[in-house]
Design an enzyme around this catalytic site. Structure first.
Site, PDB file in Angstrom:
ATOM      1  N   LYS A  63       0.844  -1.205   0.000  1.00  0.00           N
ATOM      2  CA  LYS A  63       0.000   0.000   0.000  1.00  0.00           C
ATOM      3  C   LYS A  63       0.876   1.250   0.000  1.00  0.00           C
ATOM      4  CE  LYS A  63      -3.835  -2.129   2.449  1.00  0.00           C
ATOM      5  NZ  LYS A  63      -4.327  -2.557   3.746  1.00  0.00           N
ATOM      6  N   GLN A 111      -5.064  -1.414   9.657  1.00  0.00           N
ATOM      7  CA  GLN A 111      -5.004  -2.771   9.079  1.00  0.00           C
ATOM      8  C   GLN A 111      -5.641  -3.789  10.027  1.00  0.00           C
ATOM      9  OE1 GLN A 111      -3.883  -3.478   5.977  1.00  0.00           O
ATOM     10  NE2 GLN A 111      -4.339  -5.635   6.234  1.00  0.00           N
ATOM     11  N   ASP A 162     -11.496   2.852   4.119  1.00  0.00           N
ATOM     12  CA  ASP A 162     -11.918   1.446   4.071  1.00  0.00           C
ATOM     13  C   ASP A 162     -13.440   1.326   3.954  1.00  0.00           C
ATOM     14  OD1 ASP A 162     -10.053  -0.652   4.136  1.00  0.00           O
ATOM     15  OD2 ASP A 162      -9.538  -0.236   6.225  1.00  0.00           O
TER      16      ASP A 162
END
Ligand code: GUN
Length: 297
Positions: A54, A98, A121
């Site tokens: 990422k 995460q 997200d």
């Protein structure tokens, strides 16, 4: 029929190209650089690989990438304090924590402490509610990537029968909402579904997101259907080496499908491309600027 292979790797590169162009324009016209902060707690090896990837791709499209790596025993208070700091940092437009988090941390509490406008997200309860009611929201990256590939392949999805296998908050549920938003008739199937084979045989679109290696055999697939395989499972081969496979049995499904995503090189690369697209969208919204076209739901 032999299926057309939907090349997620190439499509993701196209999406990243569009994001990079838009980022360059933001810099030139508005002196803005989108910033993405990724928070990793602990040392889960798979998570470390994702986070590295990422960070690299964020920088490649011209955005600012910030990584916060915290010890596995970080307290909830310390993690919440970091998120609060990022929420209040104007140079940060997207925040991603995460998952999975270590067991002692309350995942829902942590996710819901992120500013919904920076929740790239799309996991914050506000964004879940906005998506469920058809309002503008941040959309979870993996289902957004699947939707983009389906739209690219079919144009309109209106009236198609879609079966989503898997009911997770990260993929299955938001995927179903997005397909409904595009006027599909949607079924969510899961481990307790009766006669799953018959349910899947009715589908024009199958999205498999269960995390069980090669569980969908080709004879469940309607001739000409589109198969989107979200699974990434590492299995051991007869020679003791390992390989990545999806949730569908690729060889037999490809014989019957009209189109299919491979593993690797299908949905996977689209997820990070959509994370970058979401970070760009969040930046535009935060600054009252027009959103990029074709990069949101
Ligand atoms: N872990 C596995 N997939 C994801 C994802 O899409 N977002 C976050 N934050 N963590 C994940």
């Amino acid at each position: 029929m032999t299926a057309q292979v939907i090349d997620g790797k190439a499509f993701a590169a196209e999406v990243r190209g569009k994001v990079a162009e838009h980022v360059a324009r933001l810099k030139e016209k508005h002196d803005l650089v989108p910033g993405l902060a990724v928070v990793l707690v602990g040392e889960d090896p798979a998570s470390q690989v994702y986070v590295r990837s990422k960070g690299k791709q964020t920088t490649e499209v011209g955005m600012k990438s910030v990584e916060h790596k915290l010890d596995a025993d970080t307290s909830e208070a310390d993690l919440l304090a970091l998120i609060d700091q990022l929420n209040n940092d104007d140079s940060i437009n997207g925040i991603l924590v995460q998952l999975p988090l270590p067991k002692h941390l309350d995942e829902d509490l942590v996710i819901n402490s992120i500013d919904p406008a920076k929740d790239v997200d799309g996991f914050h309860i506000s964004n879940v509610g906005l998506l469920g009611t058809g309002q503008k929201s941040m959309v979870p990256c993996t289902p957004l990537g699947c939707l983009m590939m389906l739209r690219e392949h079919h144009g309109s999805l209106s009236g198609m029968n879609a079966v989503v296998i898997g009911r997770s908050n990260i993929v299955g549920k938001p995927m179903a909402q997005l397909l409904l938003g595009d006027s599909c008739t949607v079924t969510i199937a899961h481990s307790r579904t009766k006669d799953l084979a018959e349910v899947v045989r009715r589908a024009d679109i199958v999205v498999a997101a269960v995390g069980r290696p090669e569980m969908v055999p080709g004879d469940w697939i309607k001739e000409g259907a589109t198969v989107i395989d979200v699974g990434i499972n590492r299995i051991e081969k007869d020679d003791g080496k390992t390989k990545l496979v999806g949730d569908v049995d690729y060889a037999s499904c490809a014989e019957r499908a009209g189109a299919i995503t491979p593993v690797p090189g299908g949905v996977g690369p689209m997820t990070i491309a959509c994370l970058l697209a979401n970070t760009l969208t969040a930046t535009c919204r935060a600054n009252g600027l027009e959103e990029p076209k074709g990069l949101t739901a």
